[in-house]
Design a protein around this motif. Sequence first.
Motif, mmCIF file in Angstrom:
data_model
loop_
_atom_site.group_PDB
_atom_site.id
_atom_site.type_symbol
_atom_site.label_atom_id
_atom_site.label_comp_id
_atom_site.label_asym_id
_atom_site.label_seq_id
_atom_site.Cartn_x
_atom_site.Cartn_y
_atom_site.Cartn_z
ATOM 1 N N TRP A 1 14.061 -1.310 10.322
ATOM 2 C CA TRP A 1 13.676 -0.247 9.486
ATOM 3 C C TRP A 1 14.369 -0.346 8.088
ATOM 4 O O TRP A 1 13.491 -0.275 6.999
ATOM 5 N N PHE A 2 15.496 -0.757 8.179
ATOM 6 C CA PHE A 2 16.353 -0.849 7.021
ATOM 7 C C PHE A 2 15.858 -2.084 6.470
ATOM 8 O O PHE A 2 15.912 -2.266 4.981
ATOM 9 N N VAL A 3 15.774 -3.141 7.149
ATOM 10 C CA VAL A 3 15.329 -4.413 6.203
ATOM 11 C C VAL A 3 13.996 -4.311 5.686
ATOM 12 O O VAL A 3 13.821 -4.940 4.550
ATOM 13 N N PHE A 4 13.009 -3.672 6.473
ATOM 14 C CA PHE A 4 11.601 -3.418 5.716
ATOM 15 C C PHE A 4 11.774 -2.731 4.492
ATOM 16 O O PHE A 4 11.118 -2.960 3.528
ATOM 17 N N GLY A 5 12.720 -1.576 4.365
ATOM 18 C CA GLY A 5 13.042 -0.984 3.422
ATOM 19 C C GLY A 5 13.340 -1.797 1.904
ATOM 20 O O GLY A 5 13.022 -1.569 0.848
ATOM 21 N N LEU A 6 14.483 -2.838 2.395
ATOM 22 C CA LEU A 6 14.898 -3.619 1.468
ATOM 23 C C LEU A 6 13.886 -4.494 0.906
ATOM 24 O O LEU A 6 13.606 -4.868 -0.431
ATOM 25 N N GLY A 7 12.746 -5.005 1.858
ATOM 26 C CA GLY A 7 11.574 -5.474 1.398
ATOM 27 C C GLY A 7 10.605 -4.880 0.405
ATOM 28 O O GLY A 7 9.815 -5.630 -0.161
ATOM 29 N N LEU A 8 10.821 -3.694 0.311
ATOM 30 C CA LEU A 8 9.786 -2.784 -0.319
ATOM 31 C C LEU A 8 10.330 -3.094 -1.806
ATOM 32 O O LEU A 8 9.568 -2.415 -2.797
ATOM 33 N N LEU A 9 11.315 -3.570 -2.329
ATOM 34 C CA LEU A 9 11.769 -3.944 -3.651
ATOM 35 C C LEU A 9 10.744 -4.745 -4.345
ATOM 36 O O LEU A 9 10.450 -4.409 -5.406
ATOM 37 N N MET A 10 10.143 -5.497 -3.706
ATOM 38 C CA MET A 10 9.019 -6.403 -4.410
ATOM 39 C C MET A 10 7.806 -5.591 -4.826
ATOM 40 O O MET A 10 7.787 -5.555 -6.116
ATOM 41 N N SER A 11 7.386 -4.452 -4.046
ATOM 42 C CA SER A 11 6.391 -3.645 -4.388
ATOM 43 C C SER A 11 6.889 -2.737 -5.586
ATOM 44 O O SER A 11 6.172 -2.324 -6.487
ATOM 45 N N GLN A 12 8.137 -2.002 -5.141
ATOM 46 C CA GLN A 12 8.430 -1.077 -6.269
ATOM 47 C C GLN A 12 8.768 -1.470 -7.429
ATOM 48 O O GLN A 12 8.644 -1.155 -8.775
ATOM 49 N N SER B 1 -3.348 2.590 -14.577
ATOM 50 C CA SER B 1 -2.850 1.418 -14.614
ATOM 51 C C SER B 1 -2.035 1.130 -13.173
ATOM 52 O O SER B 1 -2.318 0.128 -12.525
ATOM 53 N N VAL B 2 -1.572 2.285 -12.671
ATOM 54 C CA VAL B 2 -1.003 2.094 -11.323
ATOM 55 C C VAL B 2 -2.128 2.134 -10.171
ATOM 56 O O VAL B 2 -1.984 1.132 -9.398
ATOM 57 N N VAL B 3 -3.231 2.645 -10.287
ATOM 58 C CA VAL B 3 -4.207 2.682 -9.217
ATOM 59 C C VAL B 3 -4.914 1.456 -9.261
ATOM 60 O O VAL B 3 -5.157 0.889 -8.218
ATOM 61 N N VAL B 4 -5.134 0.853 -10.328
ATOM 62 C CA VAL B 4 -6.070 -0.239 -10.494
ATOM 63 C C VAL B 4 -5.082 -1.507 -10.006
ATOM 64 O O VAL B 4 -5.563 -2.431 -9.113
ATOM 65 N N SER B 5 -3.872 -1.420 -10.293
ATOM 66 C CA SER B 5 -2.877 -2.486 -9.914
ATOM 67 C C SER B 5 -2.644 -2.645 -8.468
ATOM 68 O O SER B 5 -2.762 -3.690 -7.660
ATOM 69 N N ALA B 6 -2.634 -1.280 -7.920
ATOM 70 C CA ALA B 6 -2.491 -1.333 -6.527
ATOM 71 C C ALA B 6 -3.955 -1.848 -5.678
ATOM 72 O O ALA B 6 -3.583 -2.581 -4.658
ATOM 73 N N ILE B 7 -4.868 -1.554 -6.119
ATOM 74 C CA ILE B 7 -6.066 -2.078 -5.582
ATOM 75 C C ILE B 7 -6.141 -3.786 -5.453
ATOM 76 O O ILE B 7 -6.335 -4.329 -4.691
ATOM 77 N N PHE B 8 -6.070 -4.147 -6.668
ATOM 78 C CA PHE B 8 -6.285 -5.544 -7.074
ATOM 79 C C PHE B 8 -4.931 -6.431 -6.297
ATOM 80 O O PHE B 8 -4.971 -7.439 -5.951
ATOM 81 N N GLY B 9 -3.791 -5.696 -6.657
ATOM 82 C CA GLY B 9 -2.590 -6.363 -5.953
ATOM 83 C C GLY B 9 -2.669 -6.402 -4.462
ATOM 84 O O GLY B 9 -2.117 -7.658 -4.115
ATOM 85 N N PHE B 10 -3.289 -5.639 -3.754
ATOM 86 C CA PHE B 10 -3.549 -5.723 -2.257
ATOM 87 C C PHE B 10 -4.173 -6.731 -1.996
ATOM 88 O O PHE B 10 -4.141 -7.594 -1.056
ATOM 89 N N LEU C 1 0.797 -1.264 -0.128
ATOM 90 C CA LEU C 1 0.132 0.119 0.027
ATOM 91 C C LEU C 1 0.939 1.402 -0.115
ATOM 92 O O LEU C 1 0.480 2.365 -0.620
ATOM 93 N N LEU C 2 1.980 1.030 0.743
ATOM 94 C CA LEU C 2 2.774 2.621 0.643
ATOM 95 C C LEU C 2 3.473 2.668 -0.520
ATOM 96 O O LEU C 2 3.603 3.880 -1.016
ATOM 97 N N ILE C 3 3.862 1.565 -1.250
ATOM 98 C CA ILE C 3 4.523 1.778 -2.502
ATOM 99 C C ILE C 3 3.379 2.222 -3.731
ATOM 100 O O ILE C 3 3.617 2.922 -4.421
ATOM 101 N N GLY C 4 2.330 1.328 -3.440
ATOM 102 C CA GLY C 4 1.105 1.993 -4.380
ATOM 103 C C GLY C 4 0.937 3.517 -4.256
ATOM 104 O O GLY C 4 0.622 4.097 -5.573
#
Length: 575
Positions: A274-285, A315-324, A103-106
């Motif tokens: 917090w740093f590890v969580f940031g690395l995990g954001l790579l999936m969403s980004q 395309s980003v908005v729809v992907s964020a909703i369905f992806g979540f 959701l944050l990256i969306g």
Amino acid sequence: MDVPVGSEYPGVPAGAEAGIRHDNEQGGGSMSSEAPAPGAIHTSEDEKILHRLGYAQELFRAMGGFQNFAISFTIISILAGCLTSYYIAFESGGPIAVTWGWLLIGALATIVALAMAEIASSFPTAGGLYYWASKLGSPGWGWATGWFNLIGQVAVTAAIGYGLSTFATVLFDDLFSFEKHMNDWFGFNYNETVYALYAVLLLAVCLINVFDVRITAGLNTFSAYWHMLGVAFIVVVLIFVPSHHQSASYVFTGTVNATGYGGNVTGFSHLIFWFVFGLGLLMSQYTMTGFDASAHMAEETHQASRMAAVGMYMSVVVSAIFGFILLVAVTFAIPSTQGALDNIGAVVPWIWKTSMSQNWSDALLAICVIAQFFCLTASTTSASRMMFAFSRDGAVPGHTLWRRVSKHRVPVYAVFAIGVLSGLLMVPAIWNYLVGYAAGTAIAVIGLYIAFILPVFLRLRLGDSFEHGAWSLGKHYKWIDSVAIIWVAIVTVLFCMPLFYDGLPWSSNFSWTLTNYTVLWFVGIGLCFGGWWVLSARKWFKGPVRMGTEEELEQLEAKQEDEFLLPADTGYETP
């Protein structure tokens, strides 16, 4: 956000205003899939805007608004990116990085897309980002943007294809004992098998892309519905078929740290987490890339000054909703955290295989594999158009070859160049799949988002003197552009870091196989293309080059239509 600016539509030639006004009265910003009747190869408004930008209508303008949205939605592909890279978020943050991280990256990706959409509306060309930077800044800005974009396009195509190959290998192994046969016949291990299938899949999508653009446009339209219906089907199955589900607390607050950083501590009370969580954001980004395809396909889209912009951010908005919705359903179905970590290389297929029967698991895998194939096809289309446009202005070695179009008005040689370069990029994954694939996604994110943000910075610098197209942010551009720039600066640094502590040179258990070679890749790119600019290109590269005067562009188009088209009833038939 759809705000008229100035007297009417500044940045759009006067001859186009009446057509745009008519479009607004008829449907505003809707993504109509309707295209003009056969025989009208392109609308006069689109052609006049393209002429103003300096180009003839060489590519085939056959896409409607929905099809333009569909190619970006297909490349984002929530059935590809967030499932094939799920392991990155799970081991670097856990469920909380999967769900809230998405959701944050969306939200942040939507801000970036909105900032880009305003520029796309003003400059609806296949060159997209590089053209924007050249016109808003200078040829040097365009050169840097173009190369970052092309490298990112190659990398995201490579990562999509390799992720597809991993899912397809699991599916084919279930159905045909694929791994065993590849080992018996060729002596391939698992990683070699995945790469061999990847090469075959790349060849297949390149062959599809050499045909009439209406074929790929049709596939993208079908793909958009396949993704939405596929997500709905998978979510329903994951709700009712597994006999066990995780708690809501696990899905929305569970934490995991399998990276080695901080001794694998978890919880946001630890700064390292917090740093590890940031690395995990790579999936969403990584998943939220590719929406620039709407800009690259602008010369093949009707009402491009509006539809390219709408397609990009929608395309980003729809992907964020369905992806979540999809990610929440997958995370609820995890049988156990340790089991997921033990099978991290193919964690999503493992979740499905363990939580339900093989038949159900294979059905879900088949839906994903088909969606990912559509995604790879669309990414190859987009990347080839970017390479075509960059070559059209002489910036790519061998440009006379890459800018050539076939009788179907498709840049065939650019298509195959993208296929070859994408294949080469993932060679390191033969030795270490997890790190090789993650590095491919990081290269894609950094390359693409730097290319995304350079024109945004230049647009912000221009302030109110920027000439708007048919779609505008109005005064909101100031905070939207600023937030987008800050976020891209953060992820550019963050995703150059290794995913595992033992990938750091000072670790006592340092291993080159765990090193994130993304930073080395960009250092090499900087030395190569930056050096080329300093030593040579700055003397001759002048940015986008006009193909001729208004009359010459019309003559070129008339000649092209005489060569490629017959005056048949369809208006589209080739000799």
